[in-house]
Design an enzyme around this catalytic site. Structure first.
Site, PDB file in Angstrom:
ATOM      1  N   GLU A 211       0.826  -1.209   0.000  1.00  0.00           N
ATOM      2  CA  GLU A 211       0.000   0.000   0.000  1.00  0.00           C
ATOM      3  C   GLU A 211       0.858   1.255   0.000  1.00  0.00           C
ATOM      4  O   GLU A 211       0.530   2.256  -0.638  1.00  0.00           O
ATOM      5  CB  GLU A 211      -0.940   0.015   1.218  1.00  0.00           C
ATOM      6  CG  GLU A 211      -1.964  -1.107   1.249  1.00  0.00           C
ATOM      7  CD  GLU A 211      -3.115  -0.918   0.259  1.00  0.00           C
ATOM      8  OE1 GLU A 211      -3.136   0.109  -0.458  1.00  0.00           O
ATOM      9  OE2 GLU A 211      -3.987  -1.804   0.198  1.00  0.00           O
ATOM     10  N   ASP A 349      -4.776  -9.748  -7.650  1.00  0.00           N
ATOM     11  CA  ASP A 349      -5.032  -8.811  -8.751  1.00  0.00           C
ATOM     12  C   ASP A 349      -3.835  -8.142  -9.432  1.00  0.00           C
ATOM     13  O   ASP A 349      -3.488  -8.456 -10.577  1.00  0.00           O
ATOM     14  CB  ASP A 349      -6.053  -7.753  -8.307  1.00  0.00           C
ATOM     15  CG  ASP A 349      -5.779  -7.172  -6.908  1.00  0.00           C
ATOM     16  OD1 ASP A 349      -4.668  -7.337  -6.397  1.00  0.00           O
ATOM     17  OD2 ASP A 349      -6.690  -6.546  -6.330  1.00  0.00           O
ATOM     18  N   GLU A 468     -19.733  -5.268  -3.364  1.00  0.00           N
ATOM     19  CA  GLU A 468     -18.340  -5.675  -3.169  1.00  0.00           C
ATOM     20  C   GLU A 468     -18.094  -7.153  -3.524  1.00  0.00           C
ATOM     21  O   GLU A 468     -17.147  -7.461  -4.227  1.00  0.00           O
ATOM     22  CB  GLU A 468     -17.969  -5.389  -1.699  1.00  0.00           C
ATOM     23  CG  GLU A 468     -16.583  -5.785  -1.256  1.00  0.00           C
ATOM     24  CD  GLU A 468     -15.503  -4.805  -1.659  1.00  0.00           C
ATOM     25  OE1 GLU A 468     -15.783  -3.814  -2.357  1.00  0.00           O
ATOM     26  OE2 GLU A 468     -14.338  -5.038  -1.273  1.00  0.00           O
ATOM     27  N   GLU A 500     -12.579   0.034  -9.894  1.00  0.00           N
ATOM     28  CA  GLU A 500     -12.222  -0.953 -10.923  1.00  0.00           C
ATOM     29  C   GLU A 500     -13.189  -1.012 -12.098  1.00  0.00           C
ATOM     30  O   GLU A 500     -12.766  -1.254 -13.235  1.00  0.00           O
ATOM     31  CB  GLU A 500     -12.073  -2.342 -10.306  1.00  0.00           C
ATOM     32  CG  GLU A 500     -10.927  -2.466  -9.312  1.00  0.00           C
ATOM     33  CD  GLU A 500     -11.254  -1.887  -7.942  1.00  0.00           C
ATOM     34  OE1 GLU A 500     -12.449  -1.691  -7.638  1.00  0.00           O
ATOM     35  OE2 GLU A 500     -10.312  -1.613  -7.159  1.00  0.00           O
TER      36      GLU A 500
END
Ligand SMILES: *[C@@H]1O[C@H](CO)[C@@H](O)[C@H](O)[C@H]1NC(C)=O
Ligand SMILES: *[C@@H]1O[C@H](CO)[C@@H](O)[C@H](O)[C@H]1NC(C)=O
Ligand SMILES: *[C@@H]1O[C@H](CO)[C@@H](O)[C@H](O)[C@H]1NC(C)=O
Ligand SMILES: *[C@@H]1O[C@H](CO)[C@@H](O)[C@H](O)[C@H]1NC(C)=O
Ligand SMILES: *[C@@H]1O[C@H](CO)[C@@H](O)[C@H](O)[C@H]1NC(C)=O
Length: 598
Positions: A211, A349, A468, A500
């Site tokens: 992150e 991802d 979600e 996304e």
């Protein structure tokens, strides 16, 4: 004029002696001029110091990594370059300079908008209006962040408070920089840059290296890139942070510790990579670290990328589904082959997303690693399209694809669970970009269908927003129960302001040129803005599957990607296609734009 007049007689003189002196004089001028010219083009090669610090002004982004490399000037307090390395690297991998005379270019990514004539007036008017509406929403959120939560990680959009989520260094502040620039909020941008320069990336507790890389390092690099590398203080800041993050690679196998305590590292404690880690956190720093090496010439970052890429590539065909890496991996023993859970969603991802994108970023530099990335992309996407996608049964029988997760003991025991996540909506954009990069039309087709799958979910959810996490029924199994038409079961009905879906819709628009995607985007934007708007900004939603709008509940949360990604992609899809063209820029997994040097 005045001095020219004075020199005229000399120039006209035919006296042989003066003429000889004159020619010697002009040779000297020529030499000096040539020297200055060379110095101007290669400023760094002529600086005698071994490690020049980063200069304060530079015209534009370098086409090749600066040599010798630029370094962060020495400063007070903790300097990561002074912390002893326990496991030094003997020889760093190097980004090669641009291949001389290489005319190899990447295939064209974007649709040829100009070739289709000019945009109809009504479309361009509508486009500008929509774009202005997105900008207004961004501006409102930004102003509240500034007045209520300045320099904290996040604004709390209902109470007007703040939240510390990513180290407390100001995640929203750094994450928003390149969007501020793009939206032409130059004053706010300048103000934000001044605040960013005051950040002290001092080690606190345990940080999530992934992150920190994608939000902070990516944010700093993109801000530097979009302003054409003018304010080198931002590069300086990026390198400072990069030096800290690089210390997380100081382990016996030179693999990173992804949940890392920089404070202990700075005290020289022994550190080991985790035996229980996740693939996304191991494999999603290649764009940021490569760009940092391209901009500074410091090859340590790129070397770290190469080491991880070698491991990924070497083990890719030895997993339970050859081509894919499992979500759970052992980075300490360096075994990525045992896990049985595979997905393109959470925790995996961007490891996949970065294969094609790193190829694209490296391509211009003519790196030998480029082919490795292409191979990894091919292997992964071929396996993903076979195992991780399915066609859902929808009430209107629309032909779309959904990205799902599987459990697999071996290749002949792959079991899809038909679950999907909002997070996996990026997959459409990944296949679309890859389809163009590697000229694979079936990937373009897949990319479109996966994008349309998420669009379907938006358009058919009760409030126009996809939840979600949900499951859908597979096409070939009729008669299964459904919680809501098309939505078999919604296990997490939140909407966290995620980007996304609009991200893939943006890729679909720029790559296919189909203007329908702009209309789809507008509908999505209106649903999101209406449902999430608060007194201060926009908030996450607890239950988007409620049919009765008054029962929809907001949460006091606004992650930094709302400004960094979601609104950026909404704004970009209504921009002229030449703005941040996919042929000139590559977007990180946090939507940070890095310049492709071609
Ligand atoms: C964040 O909130 C705390 C109280 O929860 C407050 O003390 C602090 O001043 C706030 N910080 C900013 C930057 O607004
Ligand atoms: C993995 O297998 C694929 C298909 O068999 C092959 O094309 C590829 O080269 C292999 N990758 C490596 C790194 O050996
Ligand atoms: C496209 O990719 C698939 C695997 O995902 C492969 O089977 C096919 O041969 C590729 N097509 C082209 C034209 O390269
Ligand atoms: C190209 O232009 C025609 C009209 O001139 C329009 O109908 C068509 O949708 C456009 N195609 C794309 C892909 O924009
Ligand atoms: C929607 O929910 C509210 C509050 O629960 C309720 O008062 C209202 O009657 C509901 N409306 C409909 C159409 O069901």
């Amino acid at each position: 004029m005045y001095s020219a007049k004075g020199s005229l007689p000399v120039l006209r003189s035919r006296s042989p002696s003066i003429s000889r002196r004159q020619s010697r004089w002009s040779v000297l001028v020529l030499i000096v001029f040539a020297f200055l010219l060379v110095l101007n083009y290669f400023p760094f090669r002529f600086i005698p110091l071994p490690y020049p610090s980063i200069p304060t002004q530079r015209g534009s982004c370098p086409a090749t990594p600066p040599r010798p490399s630029l370094t962060v000037p020495a400063r007070q307090g903790l300097d990561w370059r002074n912390i002893k390395t326990r496991y030094p690297v003997e020889k760093y991998a190097k980004l090669p300079g641009k291949r001389r005379g290489s005319k190899e270019r990447l295939p064209r990514i974007q649709y040829d908008f100009e070739g289709n004539g000019t945009e109809a007036l009504y479309r361009s008017t509508m486009r500008s209006r929509r774009q202005a509406a997105v900008r207004a929403v961004f501006k409102r959120s930004w102003r509240s962040y500034k007045s209520q939560a300045w320099k904290s990680d996040e604004l709390r959009p209902i109470s007007g408070g703040n939240k510390t989520s990513f180290g407390g260094w100001g995640a929203t502040l750094v994450d928003s920089l390149d969007t501020l620039w793009l939206l032409d909020m130059k004053e706010e941008f300048e103000e934000a840059v001044e605040a960013v320069l005051e950040i002290d990336f001092n080690p606190t507790g345990t940080i999530n290296v992934f992150e920190t890389t994608i939000r902070y390092l990516g944010g700093l690099l993109a801000a530097y890139d979009v302003m054409d590398c003018k304010d080198t203080r931002l590069l300086d800041k990026a390198a400072q942070l990069g030096n800290m993050l690089y210390a997380s690679f100081d382990t016996p196998n030179r693999m990173p510790i992804t949940r890392w305590d920089p404070l202990r590292a700075s005290q020289g404690e022994e550190q080991l990579a985790a035996s229980s880690a996740i693939i996304a956190e191991l494999a999603s720093f290649s764009l940021e670290f490569t760009r940092l090496s391209q901009l500074t010439g410091d090859m340590r970052y790129y070397d770290a990328v190469v080491r991880v890429a070698d491991v990924l590539s070497e083990q890719q065909n030895r997993t339970r589904i050859p081509g894919l890496w499992p979500v759970g991996i052992d980075v300490r023993q360096l075994d990525l082959t045992q896990g049985t859970r595979f997905s393109l969603g959470a925790m995996a991802d961007s490891a996949y997303e970065y294969l094609g994108k790193t190829y694209q970023l490296l391509h211009a530099s003519g790196s030998p690693l480029v082919e490795q990335y292409q191979k990894m992309y091919d292997g992964a996407m071929s396996a993903a399209s076979q195992h991780l996608l399915f066609r859902p049964r929808l009430p209107d029988n629309t032909d779309v694809l959904i990205s799902t997760g599987v459990n697999a003991e071996s290749l002949d025991k792959v079991v899809q669970d038909y679950s999907t996540q909002h997070l996996t909506c990026f997959v459409g954009g990944m296949f679309l970009l890859g389809g163009r990069l590697f000229s694979n039309s079936s990937h373009l087709e897949i990319g479109r269908k996966v994008t349309d799958g998420c669009v379907w979910a938006y358009q058919h959810a009760p409030q126009g927003i996809m939840p979600e996490t949900l499951t859908m029924n597979p096409f070939d199994e009729a008669g299964r129960e459904q919680q809501y038409p098309g939505f078999a079961h919604v296990s997490d009905a939140r909407y966290l302001l995620r980007p996304e879906a609009i991200e893939s819709v943006f890729y679909a628009y720029r790559i296919t040129g189909d203007p329908q995607y702009q209309d789809i985007a507008w509908e999505m934007f209106e649903s999101i803005e209406t449902l999430t708007r608060t007194e201060y900004a926009n908030a996450a939603i607890r239950n988007v599957m409620k049919e009765n709008r008054t029962e929809v509940e907001k949460m006091d949360e606004m992650e930094s990607f709302w400004l960094a990604e979601t609104l950026k992609y909404f704004w970009l899809i209504f921009a002229e296609p030449g703005v941040m063209s996919l042929d000139d820029w590559v977007f990180s997994t946090e939507a940070h734009a890095f310049r492709l040097v071609v």
